[in-house]
Each structure stands twice: as structure tokens, then as C-alpha cells.
Design a protein around this motif. Structure first.
Motif, short mmCIF file in Angstrom:
data_model
loop_
_atom_site.label_atom_id
_atom_site.label_comp_id
_atom_site.label_asym_id
_atom_site.label_seq_id
_atom_site.Cartn_x
_atom_site.Cartn_y
_atom_site.Cartn_z
N THR A 1 20.41 13.75 24.46
CA THR A 1 21.45 14.59 23.85
C THR A 1 22.58 13.73 23.30
OG1 THR A 1 20.92 16.41 25.34
CG2 THR A 1 23.07 16.49 24.27
N THR A 2 22.96 12.70 24.04
CA THR A 2 24.02 11.79 23.57
C THR A 2 23.59 11.11 22.27
OG1 THR A 2 24.83 11.44 25.81
CG2 THR A 2 25.39 9.75 24.17
N ILE B 1 34.29 14.86 28.00
CA ILE B 1 34.18 14.69 26.55
C ILE B 1 33.56 15.95 25.98
CG2 ILE B 1 33.15 13.37 24.67
CD1 ILE B 1 33.14 10.94 26.54
N TYR B 2 34.23 16.51 24.98
CA TYR B 2 33.72 17.69 24.31
C TYR B 2 33.22 17.31 22.92
CZ TYR B 2 35.98 20.64 27.83
OH TYR B 2 36.36 21.25 28.98
N THR B 3 32.35 18.12 22.41
CA THR B 3 31.80 17.93 21.08
C THR B 3 31.98 19.21 20.31
OG1 THR B 3 30.15 16.43 21.98
CG2 THR B 3 29.74 17.28 19.79
N ASP B 4 32.52 19.12 19.12
CA ASP B 4 32.70 20.29 18.26
C ASP B 4 31.99 20.08 16.93
OD1 ASP B 4 34.14 22.14 19.72
OD2 ASP B 4 36.09 21.35 19.11
N VAL C 1 17.55 21.64 25.74
CA VAL C 1 16.37 21.21 26.50
C VAL C 1 16.03 19.74 26.22
CG1 VAL C 1 14.06 21.84 27.25
CG2 VAL C 1 15.53 23.59 26.25
N LEU C 2 17.03 18.89 26.44
CA LEU C 2 16.87 17.45 26.32
C LEU C 2 17.53 16.77 27.51
CD1 LEU C 2 17.78 16.80 22.56
CD2 LEU C 2 15.52 16.64 23.59
N GLN D 1 25.80 20.59 30.06
CA GLN D 1 25.47 21.96 29.64
C GLN D 1 24.81 21.97 28.27
OE1 GLN D 1 29.61 23.13 30.27
NE2 GLN D 1 28.85 24.84 31.51
N VAL D 2 25.28 21.12 27.38
CA VAL D 2 24.68 21.01 26.05
C VAL D 2 23.24 20.54 26.17
CG1 VAL D 2 24.80 19.81 23.82
CG2 VAL D 2 26.90 20.62 24.90
N ALA D 3 23.02 19.52 27.01
CA ALA D 3 21.66 19.00 27.22
C ALA D 3 20.73 20.10 27.74
CB ALA D 3 21.69 17.82 28.20
N GLU D 4 21.21 20.90 28.66
CA GLU D 4 20.40 22.00 29.18
C GLU D 4 20.12 23.04 28.10
OE1 GLU D 4 22.54 23.49 32.58
OE2 GLU D 4 22.14 21.68 33.75
N ALA D 5 21.10 23.31 27.27
CA ALA D 5 20.94 24.33 26.22
C ALA D 5 19.93 23.92 25.16
CB ALA D 5 22.29 24.64 25.58
#
Length: 154
Positions: A77-78, A102-105, A71-72, A65-69
Motif C-alpha cells: 500500500t505504501t 500519516i494521512y493520505t488525501d 486488500v494489500l 486501514q487503507v491497506a485493509e480496504a
């Protein structure tokens, strides 16, 4: 329709204008963020997206979801997350309900840098749009962007 069809040619020209507007805006913001905060546009975008997470159901984003947000690709993104984590701006942890997740904050220093960089981002965006509005081919797109009233979490 053929490749030389005026409708397709017009569509291509519109796409080119939109792409040119995006490129100009991104380059202008990139220079401002790099100069003022040592952040790239992608890094800023990642911090912005992750700062809107919250505890509770649906509050955290998976890396996909982060990668989609931002656009990578997931691998890009990693790498981006790793760079910001190495700078102490992000932290990663395992999901308590799914040990595979795995979450990222954003860390406190990351939130502070984001707050410091937000006015720079906004001013650079405004400057880039004002400059683009002087170009008759881009002015209609600028007006469209300015007329959009989207919620903050798109």
C-alpha cells in the motif's frame, strides 16, 4: 471429513468458481482502466477509498486501514501511495493530533481522474458480469453479486 469428502470437494469447486469470477472481472476492468486512464485496478480502488475520507472525527484512514480496504499489505500500500503521489494524484501529511500518524488525501487532479475513470470502471464491471453470466458455473455467482445491495463504503 477427509480431503476427498464430497462436501469439501463441492466447497473447493465453489471457491474456484468465485475466484474465477473475481479474476475475470478484475482482468477486464484492469484492461479498461489502463487503456482509458493509465490506472490499475489497485490504483483506482485506492483513489476510490481515499476519496470517501472527510474532515472531522473518524474521517481519515490510517495506512493500516487503507491497506485493509484495498486488500494489500501495508508495504504494498505504501508503494502504491508513493506511485500515485509521484503522479500528483495523492498527497500525504502528518496528523495534527498525533505526529506519528500519516494521512493520505486525494488531490484535485486525483479526484478529477477518479471521476473520469468511474464510468469506465462501472461499464467494464457490467460487461464482465454480463460475459460471466453466460457461463453456467458462474451465472449463480453473478446473480448473487447483482442481488447484493451494499452501502457504497464497504
Amino acid at each position: 471429513m477427509t480431503a476427498t469428502d464430497p462436501a469439501l470437494t463441492g466447497l473447493s469447486q465453489s471457491w474456484y468458481a468465485l475466484s474465477a469470477l473475481h479474476g475475470r472481472i478484475e482482468a477486464h476492468i484492469e484492461r479498461a482502466l489502463q487503456a482509458g486512464h493509465e490506472l490499475s485496478v489497485r490504483e483506482y480502488s485506492l483513489l476510490e477509498v481515499l476519496s470517501r475520507q472527510h474532515d472531522g472525527p473518524g474521517g481519515h484512514l490510517q495506512m493500516k486501514q487503507v491497506a485493509e480496504a484495498v486488500v494489500l499489505s501495508q508495504s504494498a500500500t505504501t508503494r502504491l501511495v508513493t506511485r500515485l503521489e509521484d503522479r500528483g494524484l495523492l498527497s500525504r501529511y502528518l496528523c495534527v493530533t498525533d505526529r506519528r500518524g500519516i494521512y493520505t488525501d486525494v488531490t484535485e487532479p486525483g479526484l478529477a481522474l477518479l471521476a473520469e475513470a468511474r464510468p469506465t470502471n462501472d461499464a467494464a464491471l457490467r460487461d464482465a458480469l454480463d460475459e460471466a453470466a453466460k457461463n453456467p458455473n458462474l451465472a449463480p455467482l453473478v446473480r448473487t453479486v447483482e442481488g447484493l445491495h451494499l452501502p457504497a463504503a464497504v
